[in-house]
Design a protein around this motif. Structure first.
Motif, PDB file in Angstrom:
ATOM      1  N   HIS A 110       0.840  -1.206   0.000  1.00  0.00           N
ATOM      2  CA  HIS A 110       0.000   0.000   0.000  1.00  0.00           C
ATOM      3  C   HIS A 110       0.877   1.259   0.000  1.00  0.00           C
ATOM      4  CE1 HIS A 110      -3.244   2.743   0.803  1.00  0.00           C
ATOM      5  NE2 HIS A 110      -2.736   3.091   1.964  1.00  0.00           N
ATOM      6  N   LYS A 111       1.917   1.274   0.842  1.00  0.00           N
ATOM      7  CA  LYS A 111       2.810   2.427   0.890  1.00  0.00           C
ATOM      8  C   LYS A 111       3.498   2.638  -0.463  1.00  0.00           C
ATOM      9  CE  LYS A 111       5.465   3.440   4.359  1.00  0.00           C
ATOM     10  NZ  LYS A 111       6.522   3.328   5.390  1.00  0.00           N
ATOM     11  N   TYR A 112       3.864   1.530  -1.087  1.00  0.00           N
ATOM     12  CA  TYR A 112       4.524   1.631  -2.392  1.00  0.00           C
ATOM     13  C   TYR A 112       3.553   2.149  -3.456  1.00  0.00           C
ATOM     14  CZ  TYR A 112       6.907   0.302  -6.693  1.00  0.00           C
ATOM     15  OH  TYR A 112       7.487   0.332  -7.932  1.00  0.00           O
ATOM     16  N   LEU A 113       2.323   1.631  -3.449  1.00  0.00           N
ATOM     17  CA  LEU A 113       1.344   2.041  -4.454  1.00  0.00           C
ATOM     18  C   LEU A 113       0.935   3.507  -4.287  1.00  0.00           C
ATOM     19  CD1 LEU A 113      -0.903  -1.149  -4.596  1.00  0.00           C
ATOM     20  CD2 LEU A 113       0.635  -0.318  -6.377  1.00  0.00           C
ATOM     21  N   SER A 129      -0.783   8.467 -13.668  1.00  0.00           N
ATOM     22  CA  SER A 129      -1.035   7.644 -14.858  1.00  0.00           C
ATOM     23  C   SER A 129      -1.251   6.181 -14.499  1.00  0.00           C
ATOM     24  CB  SER A 129       0.137   7.769 -15.841  1.00  0.00           C
ATOM     25  OG  SER A 129       1.351   7.350 -15.248  1.00  0.00           O
ATOM     26  N   PHE A 130      -0.603   5.698 -13.446  1.00  0.00           N
ATOM     27  CA  PHE A 130      -0.794   4.310 -13.007  1.00  0.00           C
ATOM     28  C   PHE A 130      -2.258   4.062 -12.670  1.00  0.00           C
ATOM     29  CE2 PHE A 130      -1.239   1.324  -9.470  1.00  0.00           C
ATOM     30  CZ  PHE A 130      -0.580   0.213  -9.943  1.00  0.00           C
ATOM     31  N   GLN A 181      -4.808   5.875 -13.584  1.00  0.00           N
ATOM     32  CA  GLN A 181      -5.696   6.127 -14.721  1.00  0.00           C
ATOM     33  C   GLN A 181      -5.852   4.887 -15.586  1.00  0.00           C
ATOM     34  OE1 GLN A 181      -3.700   9.498 -16.467  1.00  0.00           O
ATOM     35  NE2 GLN A 181      -4.984  10.986 -15.398  1.00  0.00           N
ATOM     36  N   ASN A 182      -4.903   3.967 -15.476  1.00  0.00           N
ATOM     37  CA  ASN A 182      -4.934   2.745 -16.293  1.00  0.00           C
ATOM     38  C   ASN A 182      -5.475   1.534 -15.544  1.00  0.00           C
ATOM     39  OD1 ASN A 182      -3.753   4.055 -18.522  1.00  0.00           O
ATOM     40  ND2 ASN A 182      -1.704   3.776 -17.682  1.00  0.00           N
ATOM     41  N   GLU A 183      -5.906   1.714 -14.304  1.00  0.00           N
ATOM     42  CA  GLU A 183      -6.368   0.591 -13.487  1.00  0.00           C
ATOM     43  C   GLU A 183      -7.670   0.939 -12.770  1.00  0.00           C
ATOM     44  OE1 GLU A 183      -5.389  -2.429 -12.978  1.00  0.00           O
ATOM     45  OE2 GLU A 183      -3.290  -2.605 -13.565  1.00  0.00           O
ATOM     46  N   PHE A 184      -8.508  -0.074 -12.533  1.00  0.00           N
ATOM     47  CA  PHE A 184      -9.630   0.082 -11.616  1.00  0.00           C
ATOM     48  C   PHE A 184      -9.076   0.205 -10.203  1.00  0.00           C
ATOM     49  CE2 PHE A 184     -12.148  -2.499 -14.811  1.00  0.00           C
ATOM     50  CZ  PHE A 184     -13.088  -1.520 -15.077  1.00  0.00           C
ATOM     51  N   ALA A 185      -9.614   1.137  -9.428  1.00  0.00           N
ATOM     52  CA  ALA A 185      -9.180   1.246  -8.029  1.00  0.00           C
ATOM     53  C   ALA A 185      -9.496  -0.044  -7.272  1.00  0.00           C
ATOM     54  CB  ALA A 185      -9.867   2.438  -7.356  1.00  0.00           C
ATOM     55  N   GLY A 186     -10.695  -0.610  -7.533  1.00  0.00           N
ATOM     56  CA  GLY A 186     -11.072  -1.861  -6.866  1.00  0.00           C
ATOM     57  C   GLY A 186     -10.181  -3.016  -7.272  1.00  0.00           C
ATOM     58  N   ARG A 187      -9.736  -3.009  -8.520  1.00  0.00           N
ATOM     59  CA  ARG A 187      -8.848  -4.068  -9.007  1.00  0.00           C
ATOM     60  C   ARG A 187      -7.496  -3.996  -8.298  1.00  0.00           C
ATOM     61  NH1 ARG A 187      -7.607  -7.163 -13.740  1.00  0.00           N
ATOM     62  NH2 ARG A 187      -5.432  -6.998 -14.352  1.00  0.00           N
ATOM     63  N   VAL A 188      -6.958  -2.787  -8.143  1.00  0.00           N
ATOM     64  CA  VAL A 188      -5.682  -2.621  -7.450  1.00  0.00           C
ATOM     65  C   VAL A 188      -5.802  -3.072  -6.000  1.00  0.00           C
ATOM     66  CG1 VAL A 188      -3.935  -0.960  -6.699  1.00  0.00           C
ATOM     67  CG2 VAL A 188      -4.956  -0.735  -8.968  1.00  0.00           C
ATOM     68  N   ASN A 235       2.490  -8.661 -11.333  1.00  0.00           N
ATOM     69  CA  ASN A 235       2.473  -7.816 -12.525  1.00  0.00           C
ATOM     70  C   ASN A 235       1.992  -6.404 -12.222  1.00  0.00           C
ATOM     71  OD1 ASN A 235       3.301  -9.971 -14.142  1.00  0.00           O
ATOM     72  ND2 ASN A 235       1.196 -10.662 -14.473  1.00  0.00           N
ATOM     73  N   THR A 236       1.136  -6.284 -11.189  1.00  0.00           N
ATOM     74  CA  THR A 236       0.647  -4.962 -10.790  1.00  0.00           C
ATOM     75  C   THR A 236       1.540  -4.335  -9.725  1.00  0.00           C
ATOM     76  OG1 THR A 236      -1.653  -5.548 -11.284  1.00  0.00           O
ATOM     77  CG2 THR A 236      -1.302  -3.710  -9.763  1.00  0.00           C
ATOM     78  N   LEU A 237       1.858  -5.106  -8.687  1.00  0.00           N
ATOM     79  CA  LEU A 237       2.579  -4.558  -7.545  1.00  0.00           C
ATOM     80  C   LEU A 237       4.045  -4.282  -7.835  1.00  0.00           C
ATOM     81  CD1 LEU A 237       1.089  -6.696  -4.617  1.00  0.00           C
ATOM     82  CD2 LEU A 237       0.223  -4.591  -5.645  1.00  0.00           C
TER      83      LEU A 237
END
Length: 613
Positions: free
Chosen positions: A126-129, A135-136, A138-145, A341-343
């Motif tokens: 969470h701290k890293y994200l 832009s990160f 903008q390309n992802e669903f908040a719920g998906r992250v 792939n996301t984190l």
């Protein structure tokens, strides 16, 4: 005593480590090791305890066979005198040693690892994200992250703990079992070895397929969750366009995709389950038949038969557990691989190693030959040169897509420029920390987003250390005091303690905007950016707080964007952008007299609003 013991093991590891997270590595093993820092010792001790308990459990089967032989061959009257020491030793092992080791193992697993380990992963991820660029997101669903963070943290824990706990237990247990059966007669190992070869073959066939499906399923699950959360987050838009049915279908398609992966998984599970069960019954039959044949030839004792059959039956039960644990292991590996792939995406905007806090003694801003294009071929800003004096108040004017918001986003360093430099009081903004840069800039945007917290928390977000009096003064200046007093929520909170709902959905657009203005008033930063700051306000409220905005501007460097030109006509200087370049600049009267783009926009306004061309 018990409470202190539990607390001791719970505090052994840090669930919220006070360290700055770095970019996680891409490799599966390296990724798991990255998030295991600080948990190595308890994991190692857990693994050693697991191996010890496995050896002790198998030794109990050996003792049972020995006991059967004693009961067959020894005199009941002399059994205790002859084997008393052995019986006492085994009793102590069963009643004292094994329970103590089991307790220690349980304390490490349940108190030290199961809760703290995934929480540390969530915290660091969470701290890293939070450091990821705009832009990160903008390309992802908040719920998906969010789903990736939750899924991956549990999957890393399960992967590491199954490898060090479950698989260690299986390996040591099976090895000890083979050794014990070989001691009775080496031929008893034949059905066991045959079973193992076929069992490994079944796992080799099914597990990679289960892993592949698990990876698909994890991705499908996060997409499904992301779509559902997206609908809930934008419920006002859904209702506004009467798209309830379309949103249901949008979620339904992702649910079908998720269900497809579930069906594929369950088919594989049926195949491996039936195959292992048949194999287990063949093993039990083979061991029993071979044991009886060896006993008939006086090659083994009755006790050896008891050991062999008991271990075969034990393995029959364990094999199902082993199968599910290995399946779960590979399923978790698939989830980790998917989450990685996301984190593990590197942050696009980073502070330099020698970045220092920004100090703003004056507030001058210089855009030095700045070019930027969002990675596209056609530049949004092209060699833009703009010098804003300390305390100067400028208005940015231009049609949609001219580059106004891009200029502000680059100043906030939401994106890094591709060419040129942006200087504040002579300091390149890339050489200072992002937090210090943004803490020195107050910004009110057109699309005001509030946190799903209380009014008080949202306003204090501007300056958390502000006093109650300072907060109330900011609220009054923003003309927000009257409506705040009337606010309530379903939990019985009122006024400043009322919850605003996700993104401030419980408030009107004008109310959200006034909360945002109060927040920036409280922040009192030396540089102020107003991006359509009064667009959500009606004329009466806008007139009421216009004086407060002018007060807010006093002594600050101001950049204001507005399509309603009347709101910025009194600025010190107006900058007209077109296709990423400054095409006009000057005062309102100067630009009107030039008869250029600004004059055309001014003439086309009706009631103060810009035409749609």
């Amino acid at each position: 005593m018990v409470h202190r013991l539990l607390t001791l093991f719970e505090s052994w590891t840090q669930p919220l480590p006070d360290i700055e997270p770095s970019t996680p590595p891409k490799g599966l093993l390296a990724f798991c090791r990255h998030y295991t820092k600080g948990f190595e010792k308890p994991l190692l001790i857990m693994s050693i305890l697991t191996a010890t308990l496995a050896v002790l459990e198998v030794s109990l089967f050996g003792f049972m066979g020995q006991l059967v032989d004693w009961l067959v061959s020894k005199n009941p009257d002399t059994l205790l005198s002859e084997e008393g020491a052995t019986l006492i030793g085994m009793s102590l092992m069963v009643l004292v040693l094994i329970p103590l080791l089991t307790l220690l193992h349980a304390l490490i697993v349940y108190q030290t690892l199961l809760g703290n380990y995934p929480m540390a992963i969530r915290w660091l991820a969470h701290k890293y994200l939070l450091k990821q660029s705009i832009s990160f997101y903008q390309n992802e669903f908040a719920g998906r992250v969010a789903t990736k963070v939750m899924q991956t943290s549990l999957a890393v824990r399960e992967t590491v703990m199954k490898l060090l706990d479950v698989l260690m237990y299986i390996l040591v247990y099976f090895t000890s079992m083979v050794v014990m059966m070989a001691k009775a007669d080496w031929r008893l190992v034949i059905p066991m070895a045959s079973w193992l070869v076929i069992y490994i073959g079944l796992q080799w066939y099914f597990i990679p397929r289960l892993k592949s499906v698990a990876s698909e399923q994890a991705d499908a699950r996060s997409t499904m969750t992301g779509r559902i959360v997206d609908s809930y987050s934008n419920i006002s838009t859904v209702k506004l366009f009467a798209h309830t049915h379309q949103e249901a279908q949008y979620a339904r398609s992702s649910m079908r995709e998720f269900l497809t992966t579930v069906h594929k998984q369950m088919r594989l599970v049926t195949g491996i389950n039936v195959s292992v069960q048949v194999l287990n019954y063949l093993l039990a039959f083979a061991v029993a038949a071979l044991s009886i044949w060896l006993w008939m030839g006086s090659a083994i004792s009755v006790g050896a038969i008891a050991i062999a059959v008991s271990l075969a039956l034990r393995l029959n039960g364990m094999s199902q557990w082993i199968m599910w644990e290995i399946s779960a292991l590979f399923e978790n590996l698939g989830t980790v691989s998917d989450g990685m792939n996301t984190l593990s995406q590197p942050t696009n905007i980073e502070d330099t190693a020698d970045a220092k806090p920004l100090a703003i003694p004056h507030g001058g801003i210089h855009f030095n030959n700045v070019s930027f294009d969002y990675g596209e071929k056609n530049g949004v800003l092209q060699q833009l040169e703009l010098d804003i004096k300390p305390g100067e108040k400028i208005g940015l004017v231009g049609r949609s897509g001219a580059g106004k918001s891009t200029l502000v986003n680059l100043l906030m360093r939401f994106y890094d420029i591709e060419y040129g430099a942006i200087l504040i009081d002579g300091e390149d903004i890339r050489s200072v920390t992002q937090d210090s840069l943004r803490s020195n800039i107050g910004m009110v945007t057109q699309d005001t987003s509030l946190l799903h917290r209380s009014i008080r928390e949202n306003i204090l977000y501007g300056r958390p250390e502000a006093t109650e009096a300072e907060m109330l003064a900011a609220i009054k200046k923003a003309q927000a005091d009257e409506f705040i007093e009337q606010l309530t929520d379903p939990h019985g909170n009122r006024g400043l303690d009322a919850q605003v709902g996700e993104r401030g959905v419980k408030l009107s657009g004008g109310q959200r905007q006034r909360i945002a203005i109060a927040r920036v008033l409280l922040k009192d930063a030396p540089i102020l950016v107003l991006d359509e700051a009064t667009s959500a306000l009606d004329s009466e409220v806008e007139a009421a707080i216009q004086e407060s905005l002018y007060q807010l501007m006093e002594g600050k460097t101001v950049i204001a964007i507005a399509h309603r030109l009347s709101t910025i006509a009194a600025m010190d200087r107006l900058i007209v952008l077109d296709q990423g370049k400054i095409v006009e600049q000057g005062s309102h009267q100067q630009l009107i007299s030039q008869g250029g783009i600004y004059a055309q926009l001014w003439q086309r306004q009706t009631g103060g609003f810009l035409g749609l061309d």
